[in-house]
Design an enzyme around this catalytic site. Sequence first.
Site, PDB file in Angstrom:
ATOM      1  N   ASP A  73       0.872  -1.171   0.000  1.00 33.11           N
ATOM      2  CA  ASP A  73       0.000   0.000   0.000  1.00 33.11           C
ATOM      3  C   ASP A  73       0.912   1.225   0.000  1.00 33.11           C
ATOM      4  O   ASP A  73       1.394   1.655   1.047  1.00 33.11           O
ATOM      5  CB  ASP A  73      -0.892  -0.033   1.245  1.00 33.11           C
ATOM      6  CG  ASP A  73      -1.982   1.009   1.218  1.00 33.11           C
ATOM      7  OD1 ASP A  73      -1.752   2.101   0.670  1.00 33.11           O
ATOM      8  OD2 ASP A  73      -3.071   0.748   1.766  1.00 33.11           O
ATOM      9  N   ILE A  74       1.161   1.756  -1.183  1.00 34.64           N
ATOM     10  CA  ILE A  74       2.158   2.810  -1.341  1.00 34.64           C
ATOM     11  C   ILE A  74       1.472   4.171  -1.361  1.00 34.64           C
ATOM     12  O   ILE A  74       0.707   4.489  -2.268  1.00 34.64           O
ATOM     13  CB  ILE A  74       3.044   2.553  -2.584  1.00 34.64           C
ATOM     14  CG1 ILE A  74       4.121   3.618  -2.729  1.00 34.64           C
ATOM     15  CG2 ILE A  74       2.224   2.375  -3.852  1.00 34.64           C
ATOM     16  CD1 ILE A  74       5.210   3.277  -3.735  1.00 34.64           C
ATOM     17  N   GLU A  75       1.744   4.953  -0.322  1.00 32.21           N
ATOM     18  CA  GLU A  75       1.068   6.230  -0.137  1.00 32.21           C
ATOM     19  C   GLU A  75       2.049   7.301   0.336  1.00 32.21           C
ATOM     20  O   GLU A  75       3.196   7.021   0.670  1.00 32.21           O
ATOM     21  CB  GLU A  75      -0.064   6.098   0.892  1.00 32.21           C
ATOM     22  CG  GLU A  75      -1.136   5.083   0.550  1.00 32.21           C
ATOM     23  CD  GLU A  75      -2.312   5.151   1.508  1.00 32.21           C
ATOM     24  OE1 GLU A  75      -2.873   6.248   1.682  1.00 32.21           O
ATOM     25  OE2 GLU A  75      -2.663   4.109   2.098  1.00 32.21           O
ATOM     26  N   ASN A  76       1.549   8.535   0.360  1.00 35.94           N
ATOM     27  CA  ASN A  76       2.230   9.652   0.991  1.00 35.94           C
ATOM     28  C   ASN A  76       3.641   9.839   0.429  1.00 35.94           C
ATOM     29  O   ASN A  76       3.835   9.828  -0.772  1.00 35.94           O
ATOM     30  CB  ASN A  76       2.234   9.433   2.513  1.00 35.94           C
ATOM     31  CG  ASN A  76       2.394  10.731   3.292  1.00 35.94           C
ATOM     32  OD1 ASN A  76       2.659  11.786   2.736  1.00 35.94           O
ATOM     33  ND2 ASN A  76       2.233  10.651   4.597  1.00 35.94           N
TER      34      ASN A  76
ATOM     35  N   GLU B  15       6.250   7.892   0.385  1.00 37.27           N
ATOM     36  CA  GLU B  15       6.774   6.729  -0.329  1.00 37.27           C
ATOM     37  C   GLU B  15       6.302   6.744  -1.784  1.00 37.27           C
ATOM     38  O   GLU B  15       7.055   6.437  -2.702  1.00 37.27           O
ATOM     39  CB  GLU B  15       6.331   5.450   0.370  1.00 37.27           C
ATOM     40  CG  GLU B  15       7.047   4.195  -0.100  1.00 37.27           C
ATOM     41  CD  GLU B  15       6.640   2.957   0.685  1.00 37.27           C
ATOM     42  OE1 GLU B  15       7.480   2.064   0.839  1.00 37.27           O
ATOM     43  OE2 GLU B  15       5.470   2.883   1.125  1.00 37.27           O
TER      44      GLU B  15
END
Length: 332
Positions: free
Chosen positions: A150-153, A155
């Site tokens: 879950d790649i967010e913000n 990252e």
Amino acid sequence: MRKTIGVRLTAPLLAAALGPAALLLAPAATASASAAAVPGMAAAPYEYLGWGSPQKPTDVMKAAGVRWFTLAFVLSDGGCNPKWDGSRALTGGSDEAAIKSIRAAGGDVVVSVGGWSGNKLGEKCSSAGALAGAYQKVIDAYGLKALDIDIENTEFGNATVRQRVVDALKIVKTKNPGIVTYVTMGTTPTGPDATGKDLIKRGAAAGLANDGWVVMPFDFGGHSGSMGQATVGALEGLKAAVKSAYGYGDDAAYRHIGVSSMNGRTDEAGETVTTGDFRTILGYAQQHHLARFAYWAVNRDRACGSGTDADACSGVAQSPYEFTRIVVQYQG
């Protein structure tokens, strides 16, 4: 499973028939076969055991008929080492006990790495090899069949980190034949933004046979029509991006995308995802055989009571597990 192309071909014949395109299509076709072979994996709602008065997973299984959960989140402990919420050890604690209880009841889990908050492994690990090693610790701790990134913000927003995640997942795929991988990201109502499209293109360029590129169609900051209709629009945009990057046909592109919605009131004022919207998403997923239909989160799949934290309830009138009962109807 439907085949990626119109005739059944083994990997060597596929390569001969398609030439360079086979470098992308052949691994992806193999990965899809793995995903399709595991009943219930495609419908694995998130549960966050670290907050929101989480329900016992086995109670949810009995009440809603769900068999798979996506457990969140594994983060960095400050270095290139994975821990639950960045603080709880992978083994020997309540998280491992929950996984064992789910499996004892006939279910299984996808583990999700990342999320919006906290220290991200993609940033704290200095190379793709080191990051793959951190992912491998999680896989080995539980003998996982599936992993969700879950790649967010920050990252998500760092191009170097996006490439590191893609390259690390390719290593994971090589070292763990048959493992199913999902990459989950935010979206606009018309599909991934430029950053999301870049991530998909990097995956294709690296030859990453990712099973599901998954979007979270909420927190739009404005949209037209119902949230169900907006979700379909986002998924059509995602399908176009994956089709373009990988050179898939329409059917294969749909089978390599997925959705992770949010139930009830979202983080955006005035934005609500109803059970009717979930049924719209379910119909679309069934029509196109998406790789994944999940949502955030089981913790919230109940009406709010006096003093109930918003992270522990949906904010709409509902019966317990009403959203989960819709999701679990999806079988791929």
